[in-house]
Design an enzyme around this catalytic site. Structure first.
Site, mmCIF file in Angstrom:
data_model
loop_
_atom_site.group_PDB
_atom_site.id
_atom_site.type_symbol
_atom_site.label_atom_id
_atom_site.label_comp_id
_atom_site.label_asym_id
_atom_site.label_seq_id
_atom_site.Cartn_x
_atom_site.Cartn_y
_atom_site.Cartn_z
ATOM 1 N N ASP A 108 -3.239 3.613 -1.762
ATOM 2 C CA ASP A 108 -4.306 4.799 -0.796
ATOM 3 C C ASP A 108 -4.065 5.879 -1.199
ATOM 4 O OD1 ASP A 108 -5.461 4.995 1.498
ATOM 5 O OD2 ASP A 108 -4.329 4.948 2.700
ATOM 6 N N THR B 236 -11.665 5.809 10.249
ATOM 7 C CA THR B 236 -11.889 5.414 11.657
ATOM 8 C C THR B 236 -11.493 6.728 12.452
ATOM 9 O OG1 THR B 236 -9.466 4.520 11.137
ATOM 10 C CG2 THR B 236 -11.860 3.037 10.883
ATOM 11 N N LYS C 172 -7.628 7.978 -1.619
ATOM 12 C CA LYS C 172 -8.235 8.414 -1.380
ATOM 13 C C LYS C 172 -9.705 9.672 -1.609
ATOM 14 C CE LYS C 172 -8.223 7.031 3.244
ATOM 15 N NZ LYS C 172 -5.984 7.193 3.774
ATOM 16 N N ASP D 241 -13.999 13.817 -5.086
ATOM 17 C CA ASP D 241 -13.997 15.382 -6.162
ATOM 18 C C ASP D 241 -14.864 15.301 -6.953
ATOM 19 O OD1 ASP D 241 -12.871 17.800 -7.034
ATOM 20 O OD2 ASP D 241 -11.150 17.830 -6.830
ATOM 21 N N LYS E 30 1.178 -1.209 -0.074
ATOM 22 C CA LYS E 30 0.106 -0.054 -0.533
ATOM 23 C C LYS E 30 1.246 1.743 -0.078
ATOM 24 C CE LYS E 30 -2.190 1.532 3.665
ATOM 25 N NZ LYS E 30 -2.511 3.548 3.669
ATOM 26 N N ARG F 36 3.476 -0.656 10.510
ATOM 27 C CA ARG F 36 4.359 -1.103 11.672
ATOM 28 C C ARG F 36 4.688 -2.469 12.359
ATOM 29 N NH1 ARG F 36 2.001 4.050 14.330
ATOM 30 N NH2 ARG F 36 0.136 2.265 13.328
#
Ligand code: C5P
Length: 246
Positions: free
Chosen positions: A59, A123, A61, A64, A32, A216
């Site tokens: 990614d 989130t 997002k 528009d 990603k 991570r």
């Protein structure tokens, strides 16, 4: 099951990202690239990975007007990405335009169209933060409404937090991709970092996740390949609701 693992290349530089990809290639399902790395290093970074045969989830997002999102998705498809995302809040016309652009661009290049998925509610948004924006319904109801809207617009799936995954799977059925970040514990590192509502890799897949975005716990491990392998192994025996199996 290793194909379900998408590693978030949340690093500063192209060199670091390529080194990680070289280390992890073959042990995971894809990489990603988010707005940080993309803004710093640009589309050539994406093209380098796709030319090496990697599945790239871009990614960014997009949110528009339909024409702008469609042209951005077309550009992503031109880079050879495997998955790209937009905000469901952009509405049905925007989502349909994104999907059409993905398919048209891929067809002209004779390759499969990228999966186009939607972000429902970030989130990081609480019920109170959502209310501030004028959305007064229950947050989970809003997530489900936007997931259904994405499905109606014939998108391929959504990004969802671990705690939303089971409800979206129940509502949207098998075959609708659910991409779940916030993976911690179980076979993944237990350190939560800044994630609040986490789930183990095996539990997330059991809840219906199609793909796990893991950053991570893999890229911060002393041996990233071994960390990825351990997560993949933990998924081996999990019932897979994403594929419609139990
Ligand atoms: O390091 P970690 O496993 O927490 O990384 C998760 C990745 O998924 C990061 O790139 C993060 O930005 C992204 N993400 C997330 N939560 C969301 C959406 C995306 O953690 N709701």
């Amino acid at each position: 099951m290793k194909d379900k693992i998408l590693v978030a290349l949340d690093v500063e530089t192209r060199d670091e990202a390529l080194r990680l990809a070289d280390t992890l290639r073959g042990s995971v399902g894809g990489f990603k690239i988010g707005s940080r790395l993309f803004t710093a290093e640009g589309p050539s970074m994406v093209r380098t990975l796709t030319e090496r045969g990697d599945r790239v989830f871009l990614d960014l997002k997009f949110h528009d007007i339909p024409n702008t999102v469609a042209t951005a998705v077309a550009a992503a498809a031109g880079l050879g990405v495997w998955m790209v995302n937009v905000h469901a809040g952009g509405g049905t016309a925007m989502m349909r335009a994104a999907r059409e652009a993905a398919h048209e661009t891929a067809a002209t290049r004779n390759r499969p169209a990228p999966l186009v998925i939607a972000v429902t509610v970030l989130t990081s948004m609480s019920q109170a933060a959502l209310r501030e924006t004028g959305v007064v319904i229950d947050l989970m109801d809003h997530v489900l409404r936007l997931a259904e809207l994405a499905k109606e617009a014939e998108l391929d799936g959504v990004v969802a937090s671990p705690r939303e995954t089971a409800s979206i799977r129940a509502r949207c059925g098998a075959g609708f991709a659910i991409v779940t970040p916030g993976i911690r514990g179980g076979a993944a590192a237990a350190t939560k970092d800044d994630q609040e509502r986490t789930m183990s890799p095996a539990d997330a897949v059991a809840a219906g996740a199609s793909y796990l975005v893991v950053g991570r716990p893999i890229i911060g491990a002393s041996d990233p390949r071994e960390a990825a392998q351990r997560i993949a192994d933990s998924l081996g025996s999990v019932a897979d609701k994403a594929e419609g199996r139990r």
